[in-house]
Motif scaffolding. Structure first.
Motif, short mmCIF file in Angstrom:
data_model
loop_
_atom_site.label_atom_id
_atom_site.label_comp_id
_atom_site.label_asym_id
_atom_site.label_seq_id
_atom_site.Cartn_x
_atom_site.Cartn_y
_atom_site.Cartn_z
N PRO A 210 0.75 -1.24 0.03
CA PRO A 210 -0.05 0.16 0.04
C PRO A 210 0.97 1.35 0.00
N ASN A 211 2.14 1.16 0.32
CA ASN A 211 2.96 2.29 0.19
C ASN A 211 3.76 2.56 -0.99
N ARG A 212 4.40 1.25 -1.28
CA ARG A 212 5.46 1.31 -2.30
C ARG A 212 4.50 1.50 -4.00
N ARG A 213 3.40 1.24 -3.80
CA ARG A 213 2.73 1.30 -5.06
C ARG A 213 2.31 2.61 -5.70
N LEU A 215 2.15 6.32 -6.68
CA LEU A 215 3.13 7.27 -7.50
C LEU A 215 2.34 8.64 -7.63
N ASP A 216 1.37 8.79 -6.76
CA ASP A 216 0.78 10.17 -6.83
C ASP A 216 0.94 11.11 -5.44
N LYS A 217 0.05 12.16 -5.34
CA LYS A 217 -0.01 13.03 -4.38
C LYS A 217 -0.42 12.44 -3.08
N ASP A 218 -0.71 11.14 -2.91
CA ASP A 218 -0.94 10.44 -1.56
C ASP A 218 0.27 10.29 -1.19
N ARG A 219 1.49 10.36 -1.70
CA ARG A 219 2.74 10.47 -1.22
C ARG A 219 3.30 11.48 -0.14
N PHE A 220 2.50 12.62 -0.81
CA PHE A 220 2.69 13.89 -0.02
C PHE A 220 1.57 13.87 1.13
N ARG A 221 0.32 13.71 0.84
CA ARG A 221 -0.69 13.67 1.73
C ARG A 221 -0.21 12.66 2.90
N ARG A 222 0.37 11.49 2.69
CA ARG A 222 0.38 10.26 3.52
C ARG A 222 1.96 10.44 4.16
N ASP A 223 2.89 11.40 3.76
CA ASP A 223 4.04 11.56 4.14
C ASP A 223 4.87 10.27 4.08
N LEU A 224 4.63 9.76 2.59
CA LEU A 224 5.54 8.47 2.21
C LEU A 224 6.83 8.52 1.75
N GLY A 225 7.17 9.86 1.55
CA GLY A 225 8.57 10.12 1.14
C GLY A 225 8.73 9.94 -0.46
N ASN A 226 9.83 10.34 -0.91
CA ASN A 226 10.07 10.02 -2.39
C ASN A 226 9.15 10.87 -3.28
N VAL A 227 8.61 11.77 -2.94
CA VAL A 227 7.34 12.25 -3.87
C VAL A 227 7.94 12.79 -5.09
N GLU A 228 8.95 13.38 -5.33
CA GLU A 228 9.57 13.91 -6.47
C GLU A 228 9.82 12.61 -7.44
N ASP A 229 10.44 11.79 -6.88
CA ASP A 229 10.82 10.44 -7.66
C ASP A 229 9.52 9.94 -8.42
N ALA A 230 8.62 9.71 -7.54
CA ALA A 230 7.38 9.31 -8.28
C ALA A 230 6.69 10.05 -9.33
N TYR A 231 6.67 11.29 -9.14
CA TYR A 231 5.98 12.08 -10.01
C TYR A 231 6.85 12.05 -11.23
N GLN A 232 8.26 12.11 -11.31
CA GLN A 232 9.23 11.87 -12.28
C GLN A 232 9.10 10.65 -12.80
N GLU A 233 8.80 9.54 -12.23
CA GLU A 233 8.82 8.27 -12.60
C GLU A 233 7.57 8.14 -13.54
N VAL A 234 6.21 8.85 -13.11
CA VAL A 234 5.15 8.91 -13.80
C VAL A 234 5.37 9.61 -15.27
N LEU A 235 6.09 10.75 -15.09
CA LEU A 235 6.39 11.49 -16.21
C LEU A 235 7.24 10.80 -17.35
N ARG A 236 8.10 9.86 -16.78
CA ARG A 236 9.16 9.03 -17.59
C ARG A 236 8.21 8.06 -18.26
N ARG A 237 7.39 7.50 -17.72
CA ARG A 237 6.70 6.68 -18.23
C ARG A 237 5.38 7.01 -19.29
#
Ligand code: C5P
Length: 245
Positions: A210-213, A215-237
């Motif tokens: 539930p945390n690793r999957r 790739l969106d703003k929930d990383r920020f909402r829920r303080d999951l960390g690596n927010v920039e990386d997740a956004y960058q990964e979505v752009l890359r894909r």
């Protein structure tokens, strides 16, 4: 372009007028807010990433006959858009239960919905963007019956495209929010943005974690960390999927 000329400043974007009254310039910000702006922060590079993702998705939708406000993107964090008057509605489409749907119905996180759910929320910060019933929407004269029917049809069409597109990116499209506006000819256009700020996107490769999957703003909402990386990964894909077409 100066602070004096801005037409509107929202939580994620500033809208500027241009020499052409039919065209606005949207500048995407790195600022991040959640829970009706009770939580504030910044996601480095977010403005450019969200603008780039939105630009690509709007172009893909346009190619499929869905009218959007997108004109072009003169810089990574800037989008030239058709001037529209935004309807005060947040249109949410859900494929899988998450967020407020779970909180308000008790459905378990991750429940796959038998069919997509289209919901209307009143875009009003003071009231906390409440969920609307159809009757309340018409009572408040937020849109006409014809507009609501058209928006519902478009939202479902957009969902079908986005679901399939993100699947090609190895991403599950859980839910997302759309906004619509009327141009000077009163034509209904898809507006605002489609980005990891406005969608829930789950990485298929991460399985049910539930945390690793996320790739969106929930990383920020829920303080999951690596927010920039997740956004960058979505752009890359997204870029890779567009290239493959
Ligand atoms: O919070 P909730 O579960 O209702 O959100 C549904 C979807 O709409 C999520 O993808 C969320 O990111 C998006 N949303 C949004 N802006 C809001 C409220 C929700 O982009 N003001």
């Amino acid at each position: 372009m100066s602070a004096h000329t801005k037409l509107y400043e929202g939580k994620a974007k500033i809208i500027y007028p241009t020499d052409d009254p039919q065209i606005f310039l949207a500048v995407f910000k790195d600022d991040a807010t959640a829970f009706n702006a009770q939580k504030r922060g910044s996601i480095q590079g977010k403005g450019a990433i969200n603008c780039s993702i939105s630009s690509k998705l709007f172009q893909e939708l346009e190619a499929r006959g869905i009218k959007t406000h997108f004109i072009d993107s003169p810089a990574p964090n800037q989008m030239r858009i058709e001037a529209v008057k935004i309807l005060p509605l947040e249109v949410v489409v859900r494929n899988i239960a998450a967020g407020s749907l779970c909180q308000q119905t008790g459905l378990a996180l991750g429940t796959v919905l038998k069919q997509p759910l289209v919901e209307f929320y009143y875009k009003n910060d003071q009231l906390g963007d409440p969920l609307l019933t159809r009757d309340r929407l018409f009572l408040m004269e937020l849109a006409t019956v014809e507009q609501v029917n058209k928006i519902t049809h478009l939202a479902l069409q957009i969902n079908e495209f986005l679901k399939e597109f993100f699947q090609q990116c190895d991403i599950t499209l859980v839910d997302f929010k759309l906004e619509f506006g009327l141009n000077s000819q009163q034509e209904l256009l898809l507006a605002d943005e489609i980005s990891p700020d406005t969608c829930r996107l789950w990485d298929i490769a991460a399985g049910n974690d539930p945390n690793r999957r996320v790739l969106d703003k929930d990383r920020f909402r829920r303080d999951l960390g690596n927010v920039e990386d997740a956004y960058q990964e979505v752009l890359r894909r997204v870029l890779k999927a567009v290239e493959r077409e």
